[in-house]
Motif scaffolding. Structure first.
Motif, PDB file in Angstrom:
ATOM      1  N   LEU A 220      -0.340   6.139   7.339  1.00  0.00           N
ATOM      2  CA  LEU A 220      -0.024   4.714   7.240  1.00  0.00           C
ATOM      3  C   LEU A 220      -0.042   4.027   8.595  1.00  0.00           C
ATOM      4  O   LEU A 220      -0.429   2.858   8.703  1.00  0.00           O
ATOM      5  CB  LEU A 220       1.345   4.513   6.574  1.00  0.00           C
ATOM      6  CG  LEU A 220       1.416   4.862   5.091  1.00  0.00           C
ATOM      7  CD1 LEU A 220       2.852   4.734   4.594  1.00  0.00           C
ATOM      8  CD2 LEU A 220       0.489   3.998   4.272  1.00  0.00           C
ATOM      9  N   ASP A 221       0.375   4.745   9.638  1.00  0.00           N
ATOM     10  CA  ASP A 221       0.403   4.162  10.976  1.00  0.00           C
ATOM     11  C   ASP A 221      -0.994   3.837  11.508  1.00  0.00           C
ATOM     12  O   ASP A 221      -1.124   3.055  12.453  1.00  0.00           O
ATOM     13  CB  ASP A 221       1.142   5.076  11.952  1.00  0.00           C
ATOM     14  CG  ASP A 221       2.649   5.037  11.753  1.00  0.00           C
ATOM     15  OD1 ASP A 221       3.147   4.106  11.072  1.00  0.00           O
ATOM     16  OD2 ASP A 221       3.341   5.949  12.255  1.00  0.00           O
ATOM     17  N   LEU A 222      -2.025   4.407  10.903  1.00  0.00           N
ATOM     18  CA  LEU A 222      -3.387   4.038  11.303  1.00  0.00           C
ATOM     19  C   LEU A 222      -3.639   2.561  11.044  1.00  0.00           C
ATOM     20  O   LEU A 222      -4.313   1.897  11.814  1.00  0.00           O
ATOM     21  CB  LEU A 222      -4.420   4.869  10.532  1.00  0.00           C
ATOM     22  CG  LEU A 222      -4.512   6.341  10.881  1.00  0.00           C
ATOM     23  CD1 LEU A 222      -5.429   7.054   9.899  1.00  0.00           C
ATOM     24  CD2 LEU A 222      -5.011   6.516  12.312  1.00  0.00           C
ATOM     25  N   GLY A 223      -3.076   2.055   9.955  1.00  0.00           N
ATOM     26  CA  GLY A 223      -3.224   0.645   9.620  1.00  0.00           C
ATOM     27  C   GLY A 223      -4.482   0.357   8.825  1.00  0.00           C
ATOM     28  O   GLY A 223      -5.392   1.181   8.726  1.00  0.00           O
TER      29      GLY A 223
ATOM     30  N   PHE B 205       0.837  -1.198   0.000  1.00  0.00           N
ATOM     31  CA  PHE B 205       0.000   0.000   0.000  1.00  0.00           C
ATOM     32  C   PHE B 205       0.874   1.250   0.000  1.00  0.00           C
ATOM     33  O   PHE B 205       0.635   2.196  -0.759  1.00  0.00           O
ATOM     34  CB  PHE B 205      -0.936  -0.033   1.211  1.00  0.00           C
ATOM     35  CG  PHE B 205      -1.940   1.093   1.265  1.00  0.00           C
ATOM     36  CD1 PHE B 205      -2.650   1.492   0.149  1.00  0.00           C
ATOM     37  CD2 PHE B 205      -2.184   1.744   2.472  1.00  0.00           C
ATOM     38  CE1 PHE B 205      -3.598   2.520   0.215  1.00  0.00           C
ATOM     39  CE2 PHE B 205      -3.111   2.761   2.546  1.00  0.00           C
ATOM     40  CZ  PHE B 205      -3.820   3.150   1.423  1.00  0.00           C
ATOM     41  N   GLU B 206       1.895   1.253   0.835  1.00  0.00           N
ATOM     42  CA  GLU B 206       2.804   2.395   0.895  1.00  0.00           C
ATOM     43  C   GLU B 206       3.465   2.635  -0.467  1.00  0.00           C
ATOM     44  O   GLU B 206       3.530   3.770  -0.945  1.00  0.00           O
ATOM     45  CB  GLU B 206       3.878   2.185   1.959  1.00  0.00           C
ATOM     46  CG  GLU B 206       4.856   3.332   2.039  1.00  0.00           C
ATOM     47  CD  GLU B 206       5.910   3.167   3.119  1.00  0.00           C
ATOM     48  OE1 GLU B 206       6.865   3.977   3.126  1.00  0.00           O
ATOM     49  OE2 GLU B 206       5.793   2.239   3.960  1.00  0.00           O
ATOM     50  N   GLU B 207       3.935   1.576  -1.088  1.00  0.00           N
ATOM     51  CA  GLU B 207       4.570   1.703  -2.400  1.00  0.00           C
ATOM     52  C   GLU B 207       3.579   2.259  -3.434  1.00  0.00           C
ATOM     53  O   GLU B 207       3.919   3.135  -4.226  1.00  0.00           O
ATOM     54  CB  GLU B 207       5.096   0.342  -2.854  1.00  0.00           C
ATOM     55  CG  GLU B 207       5.778   0.368  -4.199  1.00  0.00           C
ATOM     56  CD  GLU B 207       6.270  -1.007  -4.617  1.00  0.00           C
ATOM     57  OE1 GLU B 207       6.276  -1.259  -5.831  1.00  0.00           O
ATOM     58  OE2 GLU B 207       6.641  -1.816  -3.743  1.00  0.00           O
ATOM     59  N   TRP B 208       2.360   1.757  -3.413  1.00  0.00           N
ATOM     60  CA  TRP B 208       1.308   2.212  -4.330  1.00  0.00           C
ATOM     61  C   TRP B 208       1.051   3.705  -4.140  1.00  0.00           C
ATOM     62  O   TRP B 208       0.929   4.450  -5.108  1.00  0.00           O
ATOM     63  CB  TRP B 208       0.044   1.387  -4.084  1.00  0.00           C
ATOM     64  CG  TRP B 208      -1.093   1.631  -5.011  1.00  0.00           C
ATOM     65  CD1 TRP B 208      -1.304   1.040  -6.224  1.00  0.00           C
ATOM     66  CD2 TRP B 208      -2.198   2.515  -4.793  1.00  0.00           C
ATOM     67  NE1 TRP B 208      -2.470   1.510  -6.767  1.00  0.00           N
ATOM     68  CE2 TRP B 208      -3.040   2.412  -5.915  1.00  0.00           C
ATOM     69  CE3 TRP B 208      -2.560   3.379  -3.758  1.00  0.00           C
ATOM     70  CZ2 TRP B 208      -4.229   3.139  -6.041  1.00  0.00           C
ATOM     71  CZ3 TRP B 208      -3.735   4.109  -3.887  1.00  0.00           C
ATOM     72  CH2 TRP B 208      -4.554   3.987  -5.007  1.00  0.00           C
ATOM     73  N   LEU B 209       0.968   4.146  -2.898  1.00  0.00           N
ATOM     74  CA  LEU B 209       0.740   5.563  -2.606  1.00  0.00           C
ATOM     75  C   LEU B 209       1.923   6.419  -3.059  1.00  0.00           C
ATOM     76  O   LEU B 209       1.733   7.496  -3.636  1.00  0.00           O
ATOM     77  CB  LEU B 209       0.496   5.765  -1.103  1.00  0.00           C
ATOM     78  CG  LEU B 209      -0.820   5.232  -0.568  1.00  0.00           C
ATOM     79  CD1 LEU B 209      -0.803   5.241   0.959  1.00  0.00           C
ATOM     80  CD2 LEU B 209      -2.000   6.030  -1.089  1.00  0.00           C
ATOM     81  N   ARG B 210       3.123   5.954  -2.790  1.00  0.00           N
ATOM     82  CA  ARG B 210       4.322   6.711  -3.193  1.00  0.00           C
ATOM     83  C   ARG B 210       4.416   6.833  -4.716  1.00  0.00           C
ATOM     84  O   ARG B 210       4.788   7.888  -5.225  1.00  0.00           O
ATOM     85  CB  ARG B 210       5.587   6.054  -2.645  1.00  0.00           C
ATOM     86  CG  ARG B 210       5.780   6.272  -1.157  1.00  0.00           C
ATOM     87  CD  ARG B 210       7.134   5.768  -0.668  1.00  0.00           C
ATOM     88  NE  ARG B 210       7.243   5.860   0.762  1.00  0.00           N
ATOM     89  CZ  ARG B 210       7.563   6.966   1.439  1.00  0.00           C
ATOM     90  NH1 ARG B 210       7.801   8.081   0.793  1.00  0.00           N
ATOM     91  NH2 ARG B 210       7.642   6.949   2.759  1.00  0.00           N
ATOM     92  N   GLU B 211       4.064   5.772  -5.441  1.00  0.00           N
ATOM     93  CA  GLU B 211       4.073   5.829  -6.905  1.00  0.00           C
ATOM     94  C   GLU B 211       3.141   6.922  -7.435  1.00  0.00           C
ATOM     95  O   GLU B 211       3.371   7.464  -8.509  1.00  0.00           O
ATOM     96  CB  GLU B 211       3.648   4.481  -7.499  1.00  0.00           C
ATOM     97  CG  GLU B 211       4.674   3.397  -7.356  1.00  0.00           C
ATOM     98  CD  GLU B 211       4.149   2.030  -7.769  1.00  0.00           C
ATOM     99  OE1 GLU B 211       2.945   1.904  -8.119  1.00  0.00           O
ATOM    100  OE2 GLU B 211       4.934   1.067  -7.724  1.00  0.00           O
TER     101      GLU B 211
END
Length: 89
Positions: free
Chosen positions: A30-33, A8-14
């Protein structure tokens, strides 16, 4: 389908969300989970899930009708802070 917070993090950064939000706010988000983002009905999370399913949307806003159609096919969903598992029929 099993998805991780790293994916998910990678997708958002892209898509540049880390730059739009600022790194500190991005980390807080992201820390919300997954479980909290699912509970908060996060458009970004739903867009990510749809992207992984293979459904493309014009932007990160997911139409209610599309959410409803996916929900009708949902057999099981389990979400923790770092992982989400979705089973569709």
């Amino acid at each position: 389908m099993k998805l991780s917070m790293d994916e998910f993090e990678e997708w958002l950064r892209e898509r540049g969300y880390d730059l739009m939000m600022g790194e500190q706010n991005f980390r807080i988000y992201l820390d919300l989970g997954f479980s909290a983002l699912l509970f908060y009905n996060s458009n970004l999370l739903f867009s990510f899930i749809l992207d992984r399913i293979g459904v493309k949307t014009a932007d990160e806003r997911v139409p209610d009708r599309l959410r409803f159609e996916i929900a009708k096919r949902l057999k099981r969903i389990e979400a923790t802070k770092d992982r989400i598992e979705i089973e569709l029929i």
